[in-house]
Design an enzyme around this catalytic site. Structure first.
Site, PDB file in Angstrom:
ATOM      1  N   LYS A 115       4.380   8.863   9.165  1.00  0.00           N
ATOM      2  CA  LYS A 115       4.156   8.308  10.507  1.00  0.00           C
ATOM      3  C   LYS A 115       5.105   8.911  11.541  1.00  0.00           C
ATOM      4  O   LYS A 115       4.895  10.014  12.009  1.00  0.00           O
ATOM      5  CB  LYS A 115       4.285   6.780  10.482  1.00  0.00           C
ATOM      6  CG  LYS A 115       3.505   6.079   9.373  1.00  0.00           C
ATOM      7  CD  LYS A 115       2.019   6.183   9.522  1.00  0.00           C
ATOM      8  CE  LYS A 115       1.306   5.348   8.468  1.00  0.00           C
ATOM      9  NZ  LYS A 115      -0.150   5.456   8.527  1.00  0.00           N
ATOM     10  N   ASP A 134       9.514   2.831  -0.051  1.00  0.00           N
ATOM     11  CA  ASP A 134       8.432   3.366   0.781  1.00  0.00           C
ATOM     12  C   ASP A 134       8.712   2.981   2.229  1.00  0.00           C
ATOM     13  O   ASP A 134       8.519   1.840   2.633  1.00  0.00           O
ATOM     14  CB  ASP A 134       7.093   2.804   0.297  1.00  0.00           C
ATOM     15  CG  ASP A 134       5.901   3.361   1.068  1.00  0.00           C
ATOM     16  OD1 ASP A 134       6.110   3.924   2.165  1.00  0.00           O
ATOM     17  OD2 ASP A 134       4.762   3.218   0.582  1.00  0.00           O
ATOM     18  N   TYR A 187       0.853  -1.193   0.000  1.00  0.00           N
ATOM     19  CA  TYR A 187       0.000   0.000   0.000  1.00  0.00           C
ATOM     20  C   TYR A 187       0.884   1.238   0.000  1.00  0.00           C
ATOM     21  O   TYR A 187       1.738   1.394   0.876  1.00  0.00           O
ATOM     22  CB  TYR A 187      -0.901   0.001   1.228  1.00  0.00           C
ATOM     23  CG  TYR A 187      -1.806   1.205   1.328  1.00  0.00           C
ATOM     24  CD1 TYR A 187      -2.900   1.344   0.468  1.00  0.00           C
ATOM     25  CD2 TYR A 187      -1.579   2.198   2.275  1.00  0.00           C
ATOM     26  CE1 TYR A 187      -3.738   2.439   0.549  1.00  0.00           C
ATOM     27  CE2 TYR A 187      -2.421   3.299   2.367  1.00  0.00           C
ATOM     28  CZ  TYR A 187      -3.486   3.414   1.501  1.00  0.00           C
ATOM     29  OH  TYR A 187      -4.326   4.518   1.591  1.00  0.00           O
TER      30      TYR A 187
END
Length: 452
Positions: A275, A242, A147
């Site tokens: 995050k 990522d 994702y």
């Protein structure tokens, strides 16, 4: 006193599904989602005043624990100076310097420049735009179950909420846009070679989660990330790593730092962060080689902008979090994670439930099946209907897990021995609930509906 059900009903009247991010709706586990009013350390509190040990950790950012006093003070001090200026600020430079310094491992620079944005989706979307601008090519390779946010070209066979809801992608994505993304099975070197052979001179980049963590944990096989870098570069393409989830959570330099410490020599071209880098505030970033990053406006032709990019409050939270995230913090998170994941494995084994506990650093997840899990098909081929009763048994015991079997479990530096003991005490009953689950129960209905 308001109940969680009343809070959910009120929300559904004005917010689609009652949530602002789909997995929060408890769609794959059933029941009423929690409505959280506060958090501190390792716990969250719902609208009824009940406290739960939290293993969601805001899906990763709460590395230090919720509402860490020094992070809260940093944000309060920043707020007192103004919420947003529409201009550059010195702390933005400080945060960029700190991130770049952390990604300088064994004398090798993982990144040289950093651009801040507000979300992980913006980060990966911008990285892809840079890659296309740098190479003059259109096609991007991604892996099933990974994702990378909800931008149009990256939702095909994604993990996270897309996997939880059993969606193949998303309505509203033009076919011509989707066609520019090649979705390959993870950890499959032959498939990567075949993609480049089938599209010579057209692939701009490979984008990969540093370690898959959105379809449960799908760790890269040894050498796979190095293989991706080598193959991309041999074919004139870039590697986008990522690290929105893994960056600064699995270690001081993220997953790349762990591989580098183990002797790896590969270096990503572009890296997406999110995050932890924002300390729980809306902040993400793109980093990479100077020549690539300076293709961004105002220096180059690749346009990206954001009114709230580098927001002072978010930067303050990120700076405070990263400054506090020292070796002791990572050691405590690793120890707590190891203890809970071992307890999870032991409880399910004692209950006779087939399962695999997969790890990527301090991140872990459970799949209700036997055998190795190396790709998205393996992750989906499980008795996922066992998770809802397991989840609710833990919730009844005061432990809040991710409301999807496809999500990683997150612990924090605030999960001390006493908190870990309470989690371990709740696991045997939850394992027995998973063992006694039947395919005629609600868990099966939810699971089969999402798989259809």
């Amino acid at each position: 006193m308001t109940t969680n059900l009343e809070a959910a009903q009120r929300a559904r009247a004005v917010i689609p599904g009652g949530v602002n991010s789909p997995v929060r709706a408890f769609g794959s586990v059933g029941g009423t989602p929690l409505s959280i009013v506060s958090a501190a350390g390792a716990t969250v509190r719902d609208v009824t005043g009940r406290d739960y040990i939290d293993l969601v950790a805001s899906w990763g950012p709460a590395l230090l624990g919720h509402a860490h006093p020094e992070v809260v003070t940093a944000v309060q001090d920043a707020a007192a100076r103004g919420l947003s200026f529409g201009a550059s600020t010195p702390p933005e430079t400080e945060l960029a310097e700190l991130v770049i310094d952390r990604l300088h491992v064994d004398g090798v620079a993982g990144i040289e420049r950093l651009r801040m944005v507000s979300t992980g989706t913006e980060s990966t979307m911008t990285a892809i735009r840079i890659a296309r601008g740098a190479t003059g090519r259109d096609i991007v390779v991604k892996f099933a179950g990974h994702y990378h946010g909800h931008s149009d070209g990256l939702l095909a066979e994604s993990g996270s909420g897309v996997a939880t809801l059993g969606l193949p992608g998303s309505a509203g994505v033009p076919a011509d846009v989707a066609a520019l993304t090649l979705v390959l099975p993870y950890n499959d070197r032959d498939a990567v070679h075949a993609a480049f052979a089938a599209h010579p001179g057209r692939i701009a980049a490979i984008i990969t989660e540093a370690a898959g963590a959105n379809a449960g944990i799908l760790a890269p096989e040894p050498g796979f990330n190095a293989f991706l870098a080598e193959t991309a570069h041999a074919n004139g393409a870039l590697l986008i790593l990522d690290e929105v989830l893994t960056g600064f959570r699995v270690g001081a330099a993220g997953w790349w730092g762990l591989e580098r410490a183990d002797g790896a020599t590969w270096v990503p071209d572009l890296v997406s962060f999110g995050k932890v880098v924002g300390g729980g505030m809306p902040l993400a970033a793109i980093g990479g080689r100077a020549d690539l990053m300076e293709l961004l406006a105002p220096l180059g032709p690749v346009y990206q902008a954001g009114t709230l990019s580098g927001n002072p409050l978010a930067v303050a939270a990120g700076l405070a979090t990263l400054r506090l995230a020292d070796a002791d913090v990572y050691s405590r998170v690793d120890a707590a994670s190891a203890a809970v994941s071992a307890g999870l494995d032991r409880a399910l084994t004692d209950a006779g439930v087939e399962h695999v506990v997969s790890h990527a650093g301090s991140l872990f997840s459970v799949a209700f099946r036997s055998g190795q899990i190396r790709d998205y098909d393996d992750a989906r081929a499980q008795e996922g209907w066992r998770y809802p009763p397991f989840f609710h048994a833990m919730l009844d015991a005061g432990v809040s897990l991710p409301p999807s079997v496809f999500e990683a479990w997150f612990l924090t530096a605030a999960h001390d021995e006493s908190v870990v003991e309470r989690i371990l005490a709740a696991l045997p009953a939850a394992a027995r609930a998973a063992a006694s689950a039947g395919q005629t129960q609600v868990g099966s209905q939810l699971w089969m509906r999402q798989k259809s």
